[in-house]
Design an enzyme around this catalytic site. Structure first.
Site, PDB file in Angstrom:
ATOM      1  N   ASN A  90     -86.625   3.007  48.275  1.00  0.00           N
ATOM      2  CA  ASN A  90     -88.178   3.065  46.846  1.00  0.00           C
ATOM      3  C   ASN A  90     -88.180   1.325  47.142  1.00  0.00           C
ATOM      4  O   ASN A  90     -87.375   0.326  47.385  1.00  0.00           O
ATOM      5  CB  ASN A  90     -87.028   3.087  45.475  1.00  0.00           C
ATOM      6  N   GLU A 138     -82.139   1.768  55.390  1.00  0.00           N
ATOM      7  CA  GLU A 138     -83.205   0.635  54.527  1.00  0.00           C
ATOM      8  C   GLU A 138     -84.570   0.147  54.256  1.00  0.00           C
ATOM      9  O   GLU A 138     -86.101   0.307  53.517  1.00  0.00           O
ATOM     10  CB  GLU A 138     -82.942   1.628  52.991  1.00  0.00           C
ATOM     11  N   GLY A 172     -76.881   9.993  51.595  1.00  0.00           N
ATOM     12  CA  GLY A 172     -77.053   7.646  51.996  1.00  0.00           C
ATOM     13  C   GLY A 172     -77.673   7.004  51.297  1.00  0.00           C
ATOM     14  O   GLY A 172     -76.671   6.561  50.200  1.00  0.00           O
ATOM     15  N   ALA A 173     -78.868   6.936  50.893  1.00  0.00           N
ATOM     16  CA  ALA A 173     -79.495   5.949  50.567  1.00  0.00           C
ATOM     17  C   ALA A 173     -80.908   6.306  50.151  1.00  0.00           C
ATOM     18  O   ALA A 173     -81.302   7.266  50.483  1.00  0.00           O
ATOM     19  CB  ALA A 173     -79.946   4.253  51.460  1.00  0.00           C
ATOM     20  N   MET A 174     -80.834   5.189  49.542  1.00  0.00           N
ATOM     21  CA  MET A 174     -83.350   5.602  49.316  1.00  0.00           C
ATOM     22  C   MET A 174     -83.991   4.504  49.463  1.00  0.00           C
ATOM     23  O   MET A 174     -83.585   2.673  48.578  1.00  0.00           O
ATOM     24  CB  MET A 174     -83.553   6.572  47.883  1.00  0.00           C
TER      25      MET A 174
END
Ligand code: ARG
Ligand code: ZN
Length: 970
Positions: A344, A377, A340-342
């Site tokens: 960082n 996130e 899906g997403a990260m």
């Protein structure tokens, strides 16, 4: 599996005197055997285990000839164990990275300031750095001096340096990599012509040699240099320190991140991207620049993501007192992304489907997902980044907690009851299945071969439920106190789930030791409650028992602490004040009982009449509940009166689950006459169920979203596992029958619902507007029921709706209503939607999913054609998920009696595995192959054959290997 590791690390001759089944199988499968050894082994083998025999057969016929030619000698995958955790002998204080990005190869120079983390001794320990075999090592030097070849060793997975100096030193490493050839989408790769990264869990080792583990936290400075024209945007973590132009039309930017972080939070993006900018004023008066980057064509569709981000930032300040800690926050959307997403640090990278949203291309569900994931996130900045995990076994520390936080955020932004129902449904349909299958693992696993296989519903969703237990038990304020202490103690650290539990306990002066059992045991607890009313003593005794079924590697379990929220309803539907024996204090109408033993009694006093029990309110624990002696009449009563919205919904679901189970058994026991007649003879759909759903449908006090959930049938997967050796096709047909019966009997009410909830001409779609979305939800649910009638008038109406819809929610729902019907309108509607949206890849994902998941008989040939269709690309994870994961849900085609569906999936897994191991693993782990023992014997056998075939593949990834081998073992 323990001996697997020992054997795998040990010498080959040992193998022939093996004792452990799985160990040898693992080696055999991975080509650690030469053909000769394989033959010898097969002859000598005394194995009787089922899975092993299959592997042997397949390896003898399929693998051996291949091996003869190639003699592949690969290392067997070693499981990693939680109990083996040891700190590294060296830590990294500062990382200086220099990326020279090019089309043919890119160069990564790293300079690491290393500090000793070992006990003083005369000799220094060796330094073992992680690095993938596709890194081309150019040079390695220590304190400016090249390390001699004698002082380092390289394997496919490591670079080991010996004879290091005492004390601190600088380590410089230069490698070349080829991001343009990286189809695994781990590490540095290209998507849509742009460079981007994905490092969690262990992708950084694909970029350079490093201590790729979360307890090594360092400050990063990153210089990125690339062609200025092709890659005008260069992004990294933290703040811009410097930028400028370089020779040959190139330019560079230097980024500096002041917060120490593990390398899995490192990110880099270089590309030609458009940007939308906004600003957020923090509670302490700082201005944060917010930027969302996408391809130019999508940039006008990011305002919902931007609004969600701002809402999330505000919510975290208000709810947990957590403020953002840098002046810049970036989100980049990429179209090729494994998950899906990260999160960082300050540079979140997202799958574009979770950023881009427009009314004409995105459904209400898409909007809420964007909102939830953008928040998720962002929330990681504190729960994950500022406080991170000591090792990957602790993943739920950040994921369970962050999912809990995003669930709470979405509840506050929308309808809390509806959000709770959605989350519980997801848990029940997918996590409970996982927890009963071959991949079952505790939220804190004990071992893994590939960590990427443990980004699971168990770690995420069950993990969130365990966090919720603290909140239920300690209350909102107590939970907040625990969170505050957690940050106070552990900011800047890499910690464990025990640290979190201890913070909760200490802040509230409670002993929460028994909660450790939730972290260590797999399996869904089964809770039985028997209410016994004593009219003369005016008491109600709840006899509660719990049992956790065995899971792979865990035969015996101990009881877990279960907060069981209950209420008692009087015959007029009112809530009784609750007096628990032995407890003083004010009589509330909901009471949380803490069940800690295998069996426990709770006695309520001053109970004036025999009450109706409302149990597991708000789904107070992730368990399967059974209330003994509960009648249909009581369920209908709860559905009408319970003040707890979750329990109200649940009463309807329990009724429907029981109905489906009864009808399934009736249908299974006889083969004649036609199914519909058999089901009718077995009582069909009782009037009580029809009228209960009818009154839900026409209720004036409930919102459309809740009604839509209330009249939905439980998913087939909720029954699989509960009905032994299930025939999935028969279950599908029983469900279909029930839907059709309900539709026929409730037709007038369904049609009225559609009419009343039709959007008025000129009504424009307002994202996030609950009333609108609720009306669409119940209208489309009603249309879904009507579509089951097989009435040409309904088909014509649905076709018309696909044409006149003014938003994607309505358009795709209408198309979904046609997807399972073999009518001419189906084909027309699919063709028209394709023409209209063929240039929008996100809409094409829906178009693919609807066709791949269809239950029209013989659809496999269409699905095979879809694989070749220009709208599909096997290299794109979203496309694979849309196609293959949807196909897995088609009872008619995936579970086709001739095994063709299973073969198609096995073939596809093998194909995808050569391109992208994470995606391939996700396809197998989502499939019924991991729960084959729940299916009828013929199907289980066919699934086993396909698993065996996959497992025998030469060069199979460790990711797929782990899932397949565990499934064959179970
Ligand atoms: N941490 C990311 C998230 O929020 C997911 C990373 C998934 N990584 C993986 N290898 N599957 O939730
Ligand atoms: Zn997460």
């Amino acid at each position: 599996m323990q001996s697997t590791a020992r054997l795998a690390r040990g010498c080959t001759p040992l193998l022939l005197k093996h004792t452990c089944c799985s160990a040898d199988r693992q080696l055999l499968l991975n080509g650690a055997f030469s053909h000769l050894k394989r033959k010898q082994y097969i002859q000598q083998s005394q194995h009787s285990c089922k899975g092993f025999q299959h592997v042997l057969r397949a390896s003898a016929t399929t693998v051996a000839p291949v091996l003869e030619k190639q003699e592949v000698e690969m290392a067997a995958p070693n499981p990693i164990y939680r109990k083996d955790y040891k700190p590294t002998p060296y830590l990294v204080e500062h990382v200086y990275l220099d990326f020279l990005l090019n089309e043919d190869k890119s160069t990564v120079k790293s300079k690491l300031s290393m500090t000793p983390n070992y006990e003083n001794s005369s000799s220094t320990p060796k330094l073992e750095l992680d690095g993938r075999k596709d890194l081309t090592l150019i040079s390695v030097s220590v304190n400016g001096k090249a390390v001699s070849e004698a002082d380092y060793e390289r394997t496919d997975k490591k670079l080991t340096i010996n004879n290091l100096p005492q004390g601190k030193f600088d380590l410089e490493i230069v490698v070349d990599i080829k991001p343009q050839e990286n189809t695994s989408l781990e590490g540095l790769y290209k998507s849509g012509g742009n460079f981007c990264t994905q490092c969690e869990a262990e992708g950084f080792r694909g970029i350079t040699y490093f201590l790729d583990r979360p307890d090594v936290m360092a400050k990063y400075t990153t210089r990125i240099e690339a062609d200025a024209k092709a890659y005008p945007v260069l992004l990294g973590n933290g703040n811009v320190l410097e930028k400028g132009s370089a020779a040959a039309g190139r330019h560079f930017v230097v980024w500096e991140d002041p917060w120490p972080k593990p390398c899995y939070l490192f990110a880099l993006v270089a590309g030609d991207l458009a940007c939308q900018e906004d600003v957020f004023h923090t509670v302490s008066g700082r201005d944060i620049t917010l930027r969302i980057y996408t391809e130019a064509k999508d940039i006008h569709n990011v305002s919902w993501a931007m609004d969600s981000l701002k809402q999330a930032m505000k919510w975290d300040e208000e709810t947990f007192g957590l403020e953002y800690d840098l002046d810049l926050f970036n989100i980049v959307a990429v179209s090729d992304f494994n998950m899906g997403a990260m999160e960082n640090k300050s540079l979140n990278i997202f799958n574009s489907r979770l950023v881009i949203a427009s009314p004409s291309t995105s459904t209400d569900l898409d909007y809420s997902r964007v909102e939830g994931v953008v928040a998720h996130e962002y929330f990681h900045n504190w729960t994950g980044n500022r406080v991170t995990c000591r090792d990957w076994f602790q993943l739920t520390l950040k994921e369970g907690l962050t999912v809990f936080r995003d669930q709470e955020f979405s509840s506050d932004m929308n309808s809390r009851p509806v959000k709770r129902i959605e989350d519980v449904s997801r848990l029940r349909t997918a996590q409970f299945t996982e927890d009963a299958g071959s991949m079952a693992h505790p939220i804190r696993p004990d071992s893994y071969i590939k960590m990427d296989n443990f980004y699971t519903l168990t770690v995420y969703e069950k993990g969130a439920e365990i966090v919720r237990l603290y909140r239920t038990l300690l209350g909102k304020d107590g939970f907040r106190k625990g969170m505050d202490l957690y940050f106070k103690r552990h900011d800047g650290q890499a910690v464990t789930c025990d640290d979190f539990r201890n913070a909760m306990a200490d802040a509230n002066k409670k002993d929460l030791t028994s909660f450790a059992a939730w972290y260590g045991q797999a399996g869904t607890p089964q809770v039985k409650v028997s209410p016994v009313y004593d009219a003369s003593g005016r008491t109600l005794t709840l006899k509660v028992s719990q049992h956790i079924p065995a899971t792979p590697g865990q035969a015996h379990k101990k009881p877990v602490p279960i907060p069981l929220a209950v209420g008692l309803l009087a015959s007029d539907g009112s809530e009784m004040p609750l007096h628990l024996k032995g407890e003083a204090g004010e009589a509330a109408t909901t009471k949380v009982l803490l069940v800690e033993e295998a069996q426990q009694d709770f006695v309520f006093t001053e109970v004036p009449e025999k009450p109706v029990l409302s149990a597991l309110r708000d789904f107070s624990a992730p368990v399967k509940l059974q209330v003994e002696g509960q009648t249909d009449a009581e369920l209908v009563f709860l559905l009408a009166h319970d003040s707890d919205p979750f329990c109200r919904w649940e009463a309807g679901q329990t009724l429907l689950r029981a109905l489906l189970t009864t009808l399934y058994h009736a249908a299974r026991d006889q083969k004649e006459p036609e199914l519909e007649d058999r089901l009718a003879a077995a009582g069909g759909v009782p009037e009580s169920v029809t009228s209960a759903l009818g009154s839900l449908l026409t209720s004036k006090d409930l919102d459309g979203m809740f009604i839509a959930a209330g009249i939905s049938l439980p998913a087939a997967t909720e029954l699989i596992g509960d009905i032994p050796n299930i025939d999935p096709l028969l279950l599908h047909n029983v469900r279909k029958y029930v839907v059709k019966q309900l539709a026929a009997r409730l037709r007038p009410q369904l049609e009225a619902t559609v009419k009343q909830n039709e959007s008025a001409p000129g009504d424009s779609f307002v994202p996030g507007e609950f009333d609108q979305a609720a009306r669409r939800a119940v209208k489309n649910k009603a249309l879904g029921y009507l579509s089951a009638l097989d009435d040409p008038a309904v088909h014509a109406d649905l076709l018309e709706r696909t044409r006149s819809a003014t938003n994607m929610t309505d358009q795709i729902s209408a198309l979904a209503g046609l997807a399972d019907s073999e009518c001419p309108e189906r084909k027309t509607a699919l063709e028209e939607l394709y023409k209209q949206w063929k240039d929008d890849s996100l809409v094409m994902l829906k178009w693919i999913a609807l066709q791949a998941g269809a239950n029209v008989p013989g659809n496999l040939k269409n699905v095979e054609k879809l694989v070749e269709h220009p709208a599909f690309s096997i290299k794109n994870p979203n496309a694979c998920y849309s196609l293959f994961l949807s196909f897995l849900r088609s009872a008619v085609n995936f579970h086709a009696a001739d095994g063709s569906g299973y073969k198609f999936i096995a073939d596809s897994v093998l194909k995808v595995d050569k391109i992208n191991r994470q995606v391939a693993a996700r396809i197998v782990s989502s499939s019924a192959f991991t729960a084959l023992k729940d299916y009828d014997l013929e199907r289980a056998q066919m699934m086993r054959e396909q698993l065996t075939r996959i497992s025998a593949e030469n060069g199979l990834s460790e990711n797929v290997f782990e899932i397949v081998s565990k499934s064959l073992e179970s």
